[in-house]
Write an enzyme that holds these catalytic residues in place. Sequence first.
Site, PDB file in Angstrom:
ATOM      1  N   ALA A 255      36.566  34.859  48.438  1.00  0.00           N
ATOM      2  CA  ALA A 255      37.236  33.721  47.796  1.00  0.00           C
ATOM      3  C   ALA A 255      37.352  33.822  46.285  1.00  0.00           C
ATOM      4  CB  ALA A 255      36.501  32.428  48.153  1.00  0.00           C
ATOM      5  N   ALA A 256      36.454  34.549  45.624  1.00  0.00           N
ATOM      6  CA  ALA A 256      36.470  34.586  44.152  1.00  0.00           C
ATOM      7  C   ALA A 256      37.781  35.195  43.646  1.00  0.00           C
ATOM      8  CB  ALA A 256      35.277  35.392  43.640  1.00  0.00           C
ATOM      9  N   LYS A 260      42.774  30.560  45.608  1.00  0.00           N
ATOM     10  CA  LYS A 260      43.246  30.164  46.939  1.00  0.00           C
ATOM     11  C   LYS A 260      42.399  29.027  47.508  1.00  0.00           C
ATOM     12  CE  LYS A 260      44.988  34.825  47.548  1.00  0.00           C
ATOM     13  NZ  LYS A 260      44.310  35.356  46.335  1.00  0.00           N
ATOM     14  N   ASP A 322      41.368  37.226  52.270  1.00  0.00           N
ATOM     15  CA  ASP A 322      42.030  37.970  51.185  1.00  0.00           C
ATOM     16  C   ASP A 322      41.175  39.219  50.971  1.00  0.00           C
ATOM     17  OD1 ASP A 322      43.477  38.829  49.045  1.00  0.00           O
ATOM     18  OD2 ASP A 322      42.899  37.214  47.694  1.00  0.00           O
ATOM     19  N   CYS A 375      46.363  42.363  48.046  1.00  0.00           N
ATOM     20  CA  CYS A 375      47.284  42.573  46.922  1.00  0.00           C
ATOM     21  C   CYS A 375      47.542  44.077  46.784  1.00  0.00           C
ATOM     22  CB  CYS A 375      46.759  41.960  45.631  1.00  0.00           C
ATOM     23  SG  CYS A 375      45.122  42.514  45.142  1.00  0.00           S
TER      24      CYS A 375
END
EC number: 2.1.1.176
Length: 429
Positions: A255-256, A260, A322, A375
Amino acid sequence: MKNTYNLRSIAAKAISQVLDQGQSLSAVLPELQKNISDKDRALLQELCFGTLRVLPQLEWCIQQLMARPMTGKQRVFHYLIMVGLYQLIYTRIPPHAALAETVEGATVLKRPQLKGLINGVLRQFQRQQVELLERAVNNDSHYLHPSWLLARIKQAYPAQWQQILDANNQRPPMWLRVNRLHHSRSEYLELLTQADINAEPHPIYRDAVRLITPCAVNHLPGFELGWVTVQDASAQGCVDLLDPQNGEQILDLCAAPGGKTTHILEAAPKAHVLAVDIDEQRLSRVKENLQRLQLQAVVRVGDGRAPDTWCGDQQFDRILLDAPCSATGVIRRHPDIKWLRRDRDISELAQLQSEIIEAIWPKLKHGGVLVYATCSILPEENQQQIAAFLQRHPEAQLTETGTTAAPGKQNLPHPEDGDGFFYAKIIKK
């Protein structure tokens, strides 16, 4: 009052820490710019990011100007010369000022005897600048990417590789995410107009706004009040795809720094969100972002490969993963990635991603949604990763993002759009 610091020597030190010690610029700069004015901080960032963006070109120029490279303890002066060249080629700093400040950097770095050498190299470049830059176009340094990455991008995108490189080599656009708990996007666009800030909405992502000319966040209406967050458009697409609902149990894994996590809560303020990351230090950024936006989530340190240790037998309606990745889609924002990554990292990252998605899948309720995002623009981390996962799990159904034959949606970096990003939305049948 004259500054007591020399920005060029600080930039050379930062670049040395990236290239010789393998640290990221985002880790190095905060400490180095502690006692620097806001105006000089912006210039320091320009010198560091810019030099790393065009590193091969600067390296090639130095090879033409010097018989031997500077090595060992003198390596930082090699980077000081690079910073000098970058100013002469790419900035509007008057050449005499660029030279004087760069040469003075040798004194600050405690090698005043090298001032003559550095001055001589930079002046020789000035005399030969046009010819050298014309010659630089005719070799691989012109692409400004390491050879292994260039080869991978060419292989994955035979028709688009040049556009990808061009986008990677440009300064990134500045995207904002409007906090829909405070304003609609059209209302915030009106506030920007009133503040004489030109902006336009993204055609797909509902909260995204692009500034035509980037500006400091303290100039943005209501930034300190949580009306808006700086976040790339493609990153915003993750939460649009996740489509969180109030009352649901939602996991934001890896999450860092919390962009998001906070977007999920802006979209579904009554959702129960657990934000997990393996890096305790970076989790402090998640807490800071939640505090600025006055949002609440449970924040925990945890390894995605061992979810039982941080969530027990809890199950989730939606999971946003992510995944840790090569970050090859955000090179324009983080040009140091080109020099910190190695070819062998890609297979290691793909293995890590596979382990995380396998470990977390049992934590998703039947009928629940998993969004896998990176990404990266490399197929090994994206389409191939999801294709293999779908093959192993007949109960996993791809939805809204591609087909089983070509799973997921791949965004490529674009000068007027978002970063390179991959998404796959999967339902557990």
